[in-house]
Design a protein around this motif. Sequence first.
Motif, PDB file in Angstrom:
ATOM      1  N   VAL A  44      -0.289  -1.653 -15.406  1.00 23.57           N
ATOM      2  CA  VAL A  44       0.508  -2.422 -14.444  1.00 23.57           C
ATOM      3  C   VAL A  44      -0.312  -3.576 -13.870  1.00 23.57           C
ATOM      4  O   VAL A  44      -1.482  -3.416 -13.519  1.00 23.57           O
ATOM      5  CB  VAL A  44       1.002  -1.511 -13.298  1.00 23.57           C
ATOM      6  CG1 VAL A  44       1.726  -2.338 -12.231  1.00 23.57           C
ATOM      7  CG2 VAL A  44       1.926  -0.423 -13.849  1.00 23.57           C
ATOM      8  N   LYS A  77       2.589   5.027  -7.681  1.00 21.98           N
ATOM      9  CA  LYS A  77       1.328   5.568  -8.190  1.00 21.98           C
ATOM     10  C   LYS A  77       1.546   6.234  -9.537  1.00 21.98           C
ATOM     11  O   LYS A  77       0.772   6.045 -10.487  1.00 21.98           O
ATOM     12  CB  LYS A  77       0.761   6.583  -7.197  1.00 21.98           C
ATOM     13  CG  LYS A  77       0.006   5.999  -6.025  1.00 21.98           C
ATOM     14  CD  LYS A  77      -0.587   7.140  -5.210  1.00 21.98           C
ATOM     15  CE  LYS A  77      -1.343   6.640  -4.012  1.00 21.98           C
ATOM     16  NZ  LYS A  77      -1.896   7.758  -3.201  1.00 21.98           N
ATOM     17  N   CYS A 125       1.979   3.666 -12.234  1.00 23.09           N
ATOM     18  CA  CYS A 125       0.723   3.012 -12.597  1.00 23.09           C
ATOM     19  C   CYS A 125      -0.183   3.937 -13.404  1.00 23.09           C
ATOM     20  O   CYS A 125      -1.021   3.454 -14.189  1.00 23.09           O
ATOM     21  CB  CYS A 125      -0.010   2.549 -11.339  1.00 23.09           C
ATOM     22  SG  CYS A 125       0.860   1.243 -10.447  1.00 23.09           S
ATOM     23  N   HIS A 151      -4.987   2.504  -9.222  1.00 24.41           N
ATOM     24  CA  HIS A 151      -4.195   2.940 -10.368  1.00 24.41           C
ATOM     25  C   HIS A 151      -3.641   1.780 -11.194  1.00 24.41           C
ATOM     26  O   HIS A 151      -3.021   2.020 -12.230  1.00 24.41           O
ATOM     27  CB  HIS A 151      -3.026   3.824  -9.897  1.00 24.41           C
ATOM     28  CG  HIS A 151      -3.441   5.005  -9.080  1.00 24.41           C
ATOM     29  ND1 HIS A 151      -4.104   6.089  -9.626  1.00 24.41           N
ATOM     30  CD2 HIS A 151      -3.307   5.269  -7.756  1.00 24.41           C
ATOM     31  CE1 HIS A 151      -4.354   6.970  -8.675  1.00 24.41           C
ATOM     32  NE2 HIS A 151      -3.882   6.503  -7.530  1.00 24.41           N
ATOM     33  N   VAL A 152      -3.833   0.537 -10.758  1.00 18.77           N
ATOM     34  CA  VAL A 152      -3.269  -0.599 -11.492  1.00 18.77           C
ATOM     35  C   VAL A 152      -4.330  -1.220 -12.393  1.00 18.77           C
ATOM     36  O   VAL A 152      -5.530  -1.039 -12.190  1.00 18.77           O
ATOM     37  CB  VAL A 152      -2.694  -1.669 -10.533  1.00 18.77           C
ATOM     38  CG1 VAL A 152      -1.638  -1.064  -9.617  1.00 18.77           C
ATOM     39  CG2 VAL A 152      -3.790  -2.337  -9.732  1.00 18.77           C
TER      40      VAL A 152
END
Length: 517
Positions: free
Chosen positions: A126, A118, A121, A160-161
């Motif tokens: 990512v 996490k 990212c 988060h990506v």
Amino acid sequence: MNSTSSEAISRQHPLPLRPWQAACLQQALQSLTPQTPHFLCQATPGAGKMMLAAVLADELMSRGDIDFVLYLGPTRAVVARAVETLCEVTGLPMHGRLGAAGGAYTYHALNHRLQELKALCQQARVMLIWDESHHAAGRGEDEQDTSNRWGLALLALERHVQYTLALSGTPWRTDGSCLPLLRYVESTQGKPQAHPLPADGESSDEADLTHALVPDFVYSLTEAIRDQVCRLPRLQLIDNPAIQLTAYHPRSGRQETHHYSSIPHLLRHPTMQYSQLLRHSEPMTHLLERSCQQLRALRQQDPDAAGLVVASDIAHAEEIAEYLEDRGETVCLVTSRSPGAHERLSHFRDTKTPWLVAVGMVSEGVDIPRLRVCCYLSHIRTEQRFRQVLGRIIRREGIEDAECYLFALNEPSLRHFARRITDDLPDDLAHVQLASPSSSKPAADIPGNAGDPASGNGGASDLDAQSAQDPGLNPARIPSPHLSLNALPTLGLQVAPDVEFSNQFITRLIALQLSHS
């Protein structure tokens, strides 16, 4: 997201892209945006999904759209192979440590690394590649929570990506739950990948609605065979026209004998289980003999050709490996109990060892193109597992390896799955024929829907009657060891059945032959 240019897609890579990979790459580059960050590629096992993923990652990094590639796969062997492909295509380290352009982990390891991933990212852009995506269960907007641990971890990481790429040849779950991050639409047609809508407050008609998965790109087995990307699978189900079951009443000691004209007929007996049948010496050794015979024929033209036996458990795998070694075969046994299992699997890929025996380590994602014969002795009877195992032998190497062979018992579920696979074959190649065990040539044509459980005949087809009436297929029964099978109690009555088979099994129902021009 930058617009796709022909120059970007035509960039040189270590291996040239197949037409389907180039088409999927172009579509992914065009569709991945902050508004649509998820992409699902559904391509038949063996088509080269990982190469596509690596090239897409390389394109996105070259264009400056992402900084880091994160790969997730089901097993260590699959992850190791993915790292090789990513490094080969990008020319960058993918070990996940300082200075790397990517990292690769198993789904199991994801839960232990979730917080650090996490954080990564949040600091970098990512791209997440999640391979064999059916391993993760998610939840729909209006559903009860059916997520599994891997699905929950993906959902926690996804926010988060930058982008996600899902890869699967069988993008549905046997338990019917949805896959996370992917797009579903309402449908009234039941599909293997469908997930029922909640029934509370719905009418009977509404309850029939399902959630149908919508892949962004689909590459079917039919297309792969016509493009010479995959081998034509010849699925051969083995049966016996003369089976005798003897049961003893534990109180009276009276012996009862029943005769069956097929394995589906036998499996209707309340004390007979398919998993028990797989361990019976006669059907097990016959399947292995047929598989060995086929592999020997292939190795006369292709000395590198190899065979795979999928066992039910570790003890079963060890028994099979011992049997093959006793008959002079060289065997690589790979199970979770084997020392250095992943190294042994990697070594097998580059040797000429003829046989690989495993339980689940090679059921999906493992790339060993020299595998061309499979003996399916697994007790697992799901379409997903059946197709995944088939995917281990259909990866084509060149123009001289157009066919592969899978041998299994004529169990109703496996027969149904084999029928569905024929639906995915080019029409001119989906021939269903009956062959005697002594000849590789078809003996008789069988209608395409004969013996299908969906026809309502309970698994006993007209072919069963034909086999029982044909004296050429019903020779005198020879003595055989009576294996006492562990019977299930039925209505309080304990029975211990012994099963013996005629000395001639037949290959029936599914034998896919190449058409001749």
